[in-house]
Design an enzyme around this catalytic site. Sequence first.
Site, PDB file in Angstrom:
ATOM      1  NE  ARG A  28      -1.271   2.462   2.946  1.00 51.21           N
ATOM      2  CZ  ARG A  28      -0.716   3.564   3.469  1.00 51.21           C
ATOM      3  NH1 ARG A  28      -0.582   4.668   2.742  1.00 51.21           N
ATOM      4  NH2 ARG A  28      -0.286   3.563   4.721  1.00 51.21           N
ATOM      5  CG  ASP A  29       3.546   4.167   2.920  1.00 50.39           C
ATOM      6  OD1 ASP A  29       3.247   5.136   2.207  1.00 50.39           O
ATOM      7  OD2 ASP A  29       4.339   4.259   3.871  1.00 50.39           O
ATOM      8  CG  HIS A 221       5.259   4.462   9.018  1.00 48.46           C
ATOM      9  ND1 HIS A 221       4.372   3.623   8.375  1.00 48.46           N
ATOM     10  CD2 HIS A 221       5.917   5.109   8.024  1.00 48.46           C
ATOM     11  CE1 HIS A 221       4.481   3.773   7.064  1.00 48.46           C
ATOM     12  NE2 HIS A 221       5.425   4.677   6.832  1.00 48.46           N
ATOM     13  CG  HIS A 223       9.482   7.544   5.503  1.00 49.83           C
ATOM     14  ND1 HIS A 223       9.043   7.885   4.243  1.00 49.83           N
ATOM     15  CD2 HIS A 223       8.424   6.936   6.104  1.00 49.83           C
ATOM     16  CE1 HIS A 223       7.778   7.516   4.088  1.00 49.83           C
ATOM     17  NE2 HIS A 223       7.379   6.946   5.215  1.00 49.83           N
ATOM     18  CB  CYS A 254       4.729  10.796   1.534  1.00 52.62           C
ATOM     19  SG  CYS A 254       3.152  11.644   1.819  1.00 52.62           S
ATOM     20  CG  ASN A 263       7.807   3.357   3.978  1.00 52.24           C
ATOM     21  OD1 ASN A 263       7.385   4.081   4.847  1.00 52.24           O
ATOM     22  ND2 ASN A 263       7.157   3.188   2.826  1.00 52.24           N
TER      23      ASN A 263
END
Length: 313
Positions: A28-29, A221, A223, A254, A263
Site C-alpha cells: 500500500r504505502d 513508522h 522513513h 509519500c 520506508n
Amino acid sequence: MTTSRTLPMTVPAQDLPARVRIHEVGARDGLQNEKAVVPTEVKAEFIHRLAASGLTTVEATSFVHPKWVPQLADAEDLFPRLADIEGVALPVLVPNERGLDRALALGARRIAVFGSATETFAARNLNRTVDESLAMFEPVVARAKADKVHVRGYLSMCFGDPWEGPVPVHQVVRVAKALMDLGCDELSLGDTIGVATPGHVQTLLAELNEEGVPTDTIGVHFHDTYGQALSNTLAALQHGVTTVDASAGGLGGCPYAKSATGNLATEDLVWMLEGLGIETGVDLDALTATSVWLAEQLGRPSPSRTVRALSVR
C-alpha cells in the site's frame, strides 16, 4: 541466493521485547508512490508472497478516491483476490465514510485512517484542518467499531514537516490522543520525512504515555531519509514498542511530501531483529526473494541494503 545463512549471529541485548510484529506496508504505502501503475495481478502475487514469508500483517490497499492515488485505483479488483490468504491480517486504508463503505462491502475487517500532526500537511493531504480531519474520522471509527472492525490511526509528520519545520512534541501528543479518543485500537507514529533521531523518539513516546496512551497500542513508522530508521526503531524497542511498520525492499515515500524518501526496508529490520534474538516469524530469505522478484517487475534494483547483500551471495 541460498538458504543456508549463518549470519547475523544472534547476540541479544537487555530490556528489549521478545517478539516484534511487523506491520508490512509495501503493498500500500510502497506501491502508492510508484510513478507507473503496477498491474493488479502483480500486486496480488506480491501480497501472497509477503504472506508466505511469515508476515502476519500485510496492508493491502487503500480505498481512497482514484483521482488522488491512481496507483491504488484497483482496490475493488485486488482485495477479493486475497481471499485465500489465511491467518494474515489485511488492513486497508480508508479516508472517509465512502471509503469505509467500499472496504466493508468487500469484507475488510481491519481499516486505517490517516491523520496529520501539522496543519499544512493536513491541508495538502486531506484538504482540511487537523480538527476538521478528526471530525471526518469520527463517524468512520465509530461505525467500524460498532461492526467490530479493528481500527489503526496513522499520524503523519510526527517529527518534522517540510513546510513547518520542527513539530513540537505537545502538538503531536494532542492529535495522537485525539485519534485514540475516537476509538482507534492502535496508533502508528509516522516520521514522514525521516528526520527523527533516537532521543526525539523516546521523548515523544514518554509524553504519550504520560497523557494516557499506552505503549502497547503504539507502532512506529520510520522513513530512512537520513539513515536513521533503524536507530530510531531500536530506540522505540528500548521503550517497549512491539509493532514496527516496514516496507519490503524499502519501497515507498509519500506523494504529498516530496522530501519523504523510502520506508524502512523490512529486510533491514528483520536482519537487525534476528541479530538481537527478537522473534518476528519472518523467513528473511523468502522475504528477500520476494523483494528481488518485485524489483524485477518494477525494472529497478531494491534500495534495501540487506536485499542487495543477500541477493548476490
